[in-house]
Design an enzyme around this catalytic site. Structure first.
Site, mmCIF file in Angstrom:
data_model
loop_
_atom_site.group_PDB
_atom_site.id
_atom_site.type_symbol
_atom_site.label_atom_id
_atom_site.label_comp_id
_atom_site.label_asym_id
_atom_site.label_seq_id
_atom_site.Cartn_x
_atom_site.Cartn_y
_atom_site.Cartn_z
ATOM 1 N N ARG A 73 0.804 -1.222 0.000
ATOM 2 C CA ARG A 73 0.000 0.000 0.000
ATOM 3 C C ARG A 73 0.838 1.273 0.000
ATOM 4 O O ARG A 73 0.574 2.214 -0.762
ATOM 5 C CB ARG A 73 -0.905 0.056 1.239
ATOM 6 C CG ARG A 73 -2.225 -0.642 1.072
ATOM 7 C CD ARG A 73 -2.721 -1.120 2.408
ATOM 8 N NE ARG A 73 -1.831 -2.175 2.871
ATOM 9 C CZ ARG A 73 -1.959 -3.446 2.516
ATOM 10 N NH1 ARG A 73 -2.971 -3.827 1.788
ATOM 11 N NH2 ARG A 73 -1.097 -4.359 2.895
ATOM 12 N N LYS A 102 25.586 -4.398 -2.427
ATOM 13 C CA LYS A 102 27.049 -4.390 -2.642
ATOM 14 C C LYS A 102 27.763 -3.707 -1.493
ATOM 15 O O LYS A 102 28.955 -3.464 -1.543
ATOM 16 C CB LYS A 102 27.379 -3.633 -3.932
ATOM 17 C CG LYS A 102 26.755 -4.179 -5.183
ATOM 18 C CD LYS A 102 27.197 -3.312 -6.364
ATOM 19 C CE LYS A 102 26.380 -3.574 -7.595
ATOM 20 N NZ LYS A 102 26.609 -2.535 -8.617
ATOM 21 N N HIS A 151 5.412 5.850 11.550
ATOM 22 C CA HIS A 151 4.890 5.774 10.179
ATOM 23 C C HIS A 151 3.920 6.955 10.039
ATOM 24 O O HIS A 151 2.703 6.781 9.997
ATOM 25 C CB HIS A 151 4.182 4.428 10.000
ATOM 26 C CG HIS A 151 3.879 4.053 8.580
ATOM 27 N ND1 HIS A 151 3.987 4.937 7.529
ATOM 28 C CD2 HIS A 151 3.468 2.872 8.045
ATOM 29 C CE1 HIS A 151 3.656 4.315 6.414
ATOM 30 N NE2 HIS A 151 3.336 3.059 6.693
HETATM 31 C C1 NCD Z 1 2.069 -0.995 8.107
HETATM 32 C C2 NCD Z 1 3.571 -0.894 8.231
HETATM 33 O O1 NCD Z 1 4.315 -1.183 7.294
HETATM 34 O O2 NCD Z 1 3.986 -0.462 9.299
HETATM 35 N N1 NCD Z 1 1.635 -1.197 6.802
HETATM 36 C C3 NCD Z 1 1.273 -0.101 6.060
HETATM 37 O O3 NCD Z 1 2.085 0.738 5.776
HETATM 38 N N2 NCD Z 1 -0.020 0.025 5.727
HETATM 39 C C4 NCD Z 1 1.461 -1.939 9.060
HETATM 40 C C5 NCD Z 1 1.909 -3.365 9.067
HETATM 41 O O4 NCD Z 1 2.779 -3.781 8.324
HETATM 42 O O5 NCD Z 1 1.338 -4.106 9.880
#
Ligand code: NCD
Length: 325
Positions: A73, A102, A151
């Site tokens: 996503r 590398k 995130h």
């Molecule tokens: C999340 C992540 O990568 O932290 N995924 C995302 O970006 N929608 C959540 C997850 O991996 O569980």
């Protein structure tokens, strides 16, 4: 090129054009007003998408996606967002095909990519990777996930979803459920929700609870109620239930992972008993924690939430690149 003052990490300043040239590393760098501006812009982008408008906001701009961890996503919605704005996208989804295999350092990779692209989106397993990237980039850097750190762009999508569904973004009772220790989406979202004055119920087994220091930090910054429980029943009275998967790749003991993978399952039975009629949210991917038997119920908004990745990331890219030559 490194050290260009326009790529500094943001602090509080005036609103108009505030995001221009900034890095997007931690949700804690933003005020409520900044986030509201971003969500307003996201809504405008959503309406523009619904009208099938052809946009050229970022014509001639290039975004690089450097993904050192798996993604579906995040990477694809960033690429879609950039192309919907008339820009181009380059990058890698598998670091084993890049020169990091590398032995090239992240610092060197980012330095070089800064001369190929106008903005860099990075996902990396290491906490601290973003600081290294920002130090060496001469274009804005977006954190698309740094280990168990943060995130922040997912948190913006999550806030946008709540605002669209609930028509407000404060004073809600919100349950965060499951792997609150390792989930980086949780780590960004908990701060953002508290900033907007929502009350948080943290539901997890002891071993996966949110780190104590983080809970204290959230309470002292935003003065909201934060309660803890290990019972999913507590989530039933909430208006929003956010349940990411248990983060398998962060466990050193796979048996421990299996012990927790199905510790909480949101299913039809849970929703039928839930007084608060909560919406169910997840950053996805799901594994065991959301039963497929609720996918078509009105409460289940996780697929819609994933679709908002495009308009929200259109807003992010356009606001950061606004006014940059
Ligand atoms: C999340 C992540 O990568 O932290 N995924 C995302 O970006 N929608 C959540 C997850 O991996 O569980």
């Amino acid at each position: 090129m490194a050290g260009n003052p326009d790529t500094r990490t943001p602090s509080n300043e005036g609103r108009a054009g505030w995001f221009s040239g900034k890095n997007l590393i931690s949700i804690k760098d933003f005020s409520k007003a900044h986030i509201e501006d971003m969500l307003d812009k996201s809504e405008a982008m959503l309406h523009s998408l619904e009208r099938h408008e052809r946009r050229l906001d970022l014509q001639s701009k290039i975004m690089a996606t450097l993904f050192f961890e798996p993604s579906t996503r995040t990477r694809l919605s960033f690429e879609s967002a950039m192309q919907r704005l008339g820009g181009g996208a380059i990058g890698f989804a598998d670091a084993s095909t890049s020169s990091s295999a590398k032995g090239e350092t992240l610092a060197d990779t980012v330095k070089i990519v800064s001369s190929y692209a106008d903005i860099i989106v990075i996902r990396h397993p290491k906490a601290g990777a973003m600081a290294e990237a920002v130090e060496n980039a001469s274009v804005p850097v977006i954190n698309a996930g740094d280990g168990i750190g943060e995130h922040p762009t997912q948190a913006l999508i999550d806030l946008f979803t709540i605002r669209m569904e609930k028509k407000r973004l404060g004073g809600l009772d919100i349950a965060l459920v499951g792997d609150l220790k390792n989930g980086r989406t949780i780590h960004s979202l908990a701060y953002a929700l508290a900033m907007f004055g929502n009350n948080l119920t943290l539901i997890a087994p002891d071993a996966l609870q949110m780190p104590e220091g983080m809970v204290e930090d959230i309470k002292s910054r935003y003065h909201v109620e934060v309660s803890r429980s290990d019972s999913l029943d507590e989530a039933g009275r909430c208006e929003v239930v956010y349940i990411p998967r248990v983060q398998k790749e962060r466990f050193t003991d796979i048996d421990e992972y299996h012990r927790f993978a199905k510790y909480y399952v949101v299913n039809r039975d849970f929703l039928e008993k839930a007084d608060g009629d909560p919406i169910i949210m997840s950053p996805l991917p799901r594994t065991e924690e959301i039963s497929r038997d609720i996918d078509n119920m009105k409460n289940s908004v996780y697929f819609k939430q994933a679709s908002y990745g495009v308009p929200v990331r259109m807003a992010i890219l356009s606001m950061i690149l606004e006014g940059i030559k």
